[in-house]
Motif scaffolding. Sequence first.
Motif, short mmCIF file in Angstrom:
data_model
loop_
_atom_site.label_atom_id
_atom_site.label_comp_id
_atom_site.label_asym_id
_atom_site.label_seq_id
_atom_site.Cartn_x
_atom_site.Cartn_y
_atom_site.Cartn_z
N ASP A 182 63.64 96.60 70.44
CA ASP A 182 63.89 95.37 69.68
C ASP A 182 64.54 94.29 70.54
N GLY A 183 65.23 94.69 71.60
CA GLY A 183 65.88 93.71 72.47
C GLY A 183 66.36 94.39 73.74
N PHE A 184 66.63 93.56 74.74
CA PHE A 184 66.97 94.11 76.06
C PHE A 184 68.38 93.71 76.50
N ILE A 185 69.12 94.69 76.97
CA ILE A 185 70.37 94.44 77.72
C ILE A 185 69.91 94.35 79.17
N LEU A 186 69.85 93.13 79.69
CA LEU A 186 69.20 92.91 80.99
C LEU A 186 70.17 93.14 82.16
N PRO A 187 69.61 93.52 83.31
CA PRO A 187 70.46 93.95 84.43
C PRO A 187 71.21 92.80 85.12
N GLY A 188 72.52 92.93 85.18
CA GLY A 188 73.36 91.91 85.81
C GLY A 188 73.07 91.76 87.30
N HIS A 189 72.99 92.87 88.02
CA HIS A 189 72.86 92.77 89.48
C HIS A 189 71.52 92.15 89.89
N VAL A 190 70.43 92.63 89.31
CA VAL A 190 69.11 92.08 89.63
C VAL A 190 69.09 90.59 89.31
N SER A 191 69.74 90.23 88.19
CA SER A 191 69.69 88.83 87.74
C SER A 191 70.49 87.91 88.64
N THR A 192 71.46 88.43 89.37
CA THR A 192 72.18 87.57 90.32
C THR A 192 71.20 87.02 91.36
N ILE A 193 70.12 87.75 91.60
CA ILE A 193 69.10 87.30 92.57
C ILE A 193 68.01 86.50 91.87
N ILE A 194 67.43 87.05 90.80
CA ILE A 194 66.23 86.40 90.24
C ILE A 194 66.58 85.34 89.20
N GLY A 195 67.81 85.37 88.66
CA GLY A 195 68.20 84.38 87.65
C GLY A 195 67.60 84.70 86.29
N GLN A 196 67.63 83.71 85.43
CA GLN A 196 67.27 83.88 84.03
C GLN A 196 65.77 83.69 83.76
N GLU A 197 65.16 82.82 84.56
CA GLU A 197 63.81 82.35 84.25
C GLU A 197 62.76 83.47 84.19
N PRO A 198 62.75 84.44 85.12
CA PRO A 198 61.66 85.43 85.11
C PRO A 198 61.61 86.31 83.85
N TYR A 199 62.63 86.24 83.00
CA TYR A 199 62.62 87.04 81.76
C TYR A 199 62.09 86.25 80.56
N GLN A 200 61.83 84.96 80.74
CA GLN A 200 61.50 84.12 79.58
C GLN A 200 60.28 84.64 78.81
N PHE A 201 59.38 85.31 79.51
CA PHE A 201 58.17 85.81 78.82
C PHE A 201 58.51 86.80 77.71
N LEU A 202 59.68 87.45 77.82
CA LEU A 202 60.04 88.46 76.81
C LEU A 202 60.09 87.81 75.42
N SER A 203 60.78 86.68 75.33
CA SER A 203 60.89 86.02 74.03
C SER A 203 59.65 85.16 73.74
N ARG A 204 59.13 84.49 74.78
CA ARG A 204 57.99 83.59 74.58
C ARG A 204 56.72 84.36 74.17
N ASP A 205 56.43 85.45 74.90
CA ASP A 205 55.15 86.14 74.68
C ASP A 205 55.26 87.34 73.75
N TYR A 206 56.46 87.93 73.67
CA TYR A 206 56.60 89.17 72.90
C TYR A 206 57.60 89.07 71.75
N GLY A 207 58.28 87.95 71.63
CA GLY A 207 59.24 87.77 70.54
C GLY A 207 60.45 88.70 70.64
N LYS A 208 60.82 89.09 71.87
CA LYS A 208 61.98 89.98 72.05
C LYS A 208 63.10 89.22 72.78
N GLY A 209 64.30 89.39 72.30
CA GLY A 209 65.44 88.77 72.96
C GLY A 209 65.95 89.61 74.11
N GLY A 210 66.67 88.95 75.00
CA GLY A 210 67.30 89.66 76.12
C GLY A 210 68.58 88.96 76.52
#
Length: 360
Positions: A182-210
């Motif tokens: 139903d939703g994702f607790i997203l990884p802090g360490h990976v996100s320090t590198i890739i940032g927020q943007e690469p996860y946007q598809f989760l909510s945009r395409d699948y209706g899941k929050g993160g």
Amino acid sequence: MVDKQKVRYQLQEIERMNPCKQINLMEVCGTHTHAIGKSGLRQLLPQNINLISGPGCPVCVTDDWEIESYLDLARQGRVIIATFGDLLKVPGTRGSLADARGDGIRVSVVYSPLEALTLAQNNPTAEVVFLGAGFETTTPVVAMSVLEAKERGLKNYSVFSMHKLVPPALAALLEDKEVNVDGFILPGHVSTIIGQEPYQFLSRDYGKGGVIAGFEPEDILETVGMLLAQMNQGEPAIKIQYHRGMAPEGNAVAREAAAKVFTPEDARWRGLGLLPESGLRLRREYERFDAKAKFGLPQVPPTAVKVQPGCACGEILKGIKKPHQCRSFGRACTPMEPVGPCMVSSEGTCAAYYRYAEYQ
Ligand code: SF4
């Protein structure tokens, strides 16, 4: 030191927002799985809020064919294998790297790829192969070791790349009918590198929050609260809880270093199968540092290789089973005598559940 008052308040808030139906929240990162186990959060949360673990341990998602491939290379005795300690006990059909070392094969545990580089410099007549297993957090420093090897003119250093990218794995999970998140607790360490943007598809395409989360119990509880709030409002989105550790845009310098050396390729993941552009190989201009090319090792096979038939690691990495639902858990399989990588790795889900005696 846990702020008990804050934790109490956060739990009350979660109770207040509780939609009173089964909610499956996946913590993607193995470090979160261990933090949750250590602080007993699974037991503190309302029973209908189910924290499930995902494919966030790089050693665990490494497919059996890659393990067989580097073990074969090690056993040929032509190279010194340099590796992080986590891969040492991962079993293949003929034992692990630790077993190979016991048989006199040269295997060196290093704490960074730059240490592997020094090993190569100090052993000019030997070939040193660094086993690169990790997500977006690890790739920049491995890339830097390759750039440094080129700079120093080293000809006896190469990388066996098993690097993987997190977003394609999340997409694969959401395409999988067996997976219920139903939703994702997203990884802090990976996100320090890739940032927020690469996860946007989760909510945009699948209706899941993160929500990108830090690693303290208070961080994780706040994240759960943020996800419940999104669900109650019917507005799934990608948010950051871990503001103290990352910038929303990530780290462009680290990404550039990684992109200079590596390029995406299709990769096979344990449990998830062959995922397009979900792995990284060295670019053609760095091919002489690519161990797979240098030693003529096989490329990704069309079909999966399964080495440990009784191991449910694949299902555990998709969150469709919990470790105690594997019949080997705590019996044939323990951290002392692991059957599968999810028990070997310090970030593995089975290792966390075993260590913190979790049975829910
Ligand atoms: Fe595999 Fe051991 Fe985990 Fe079972 S308990 S899934 S055998 S690693």
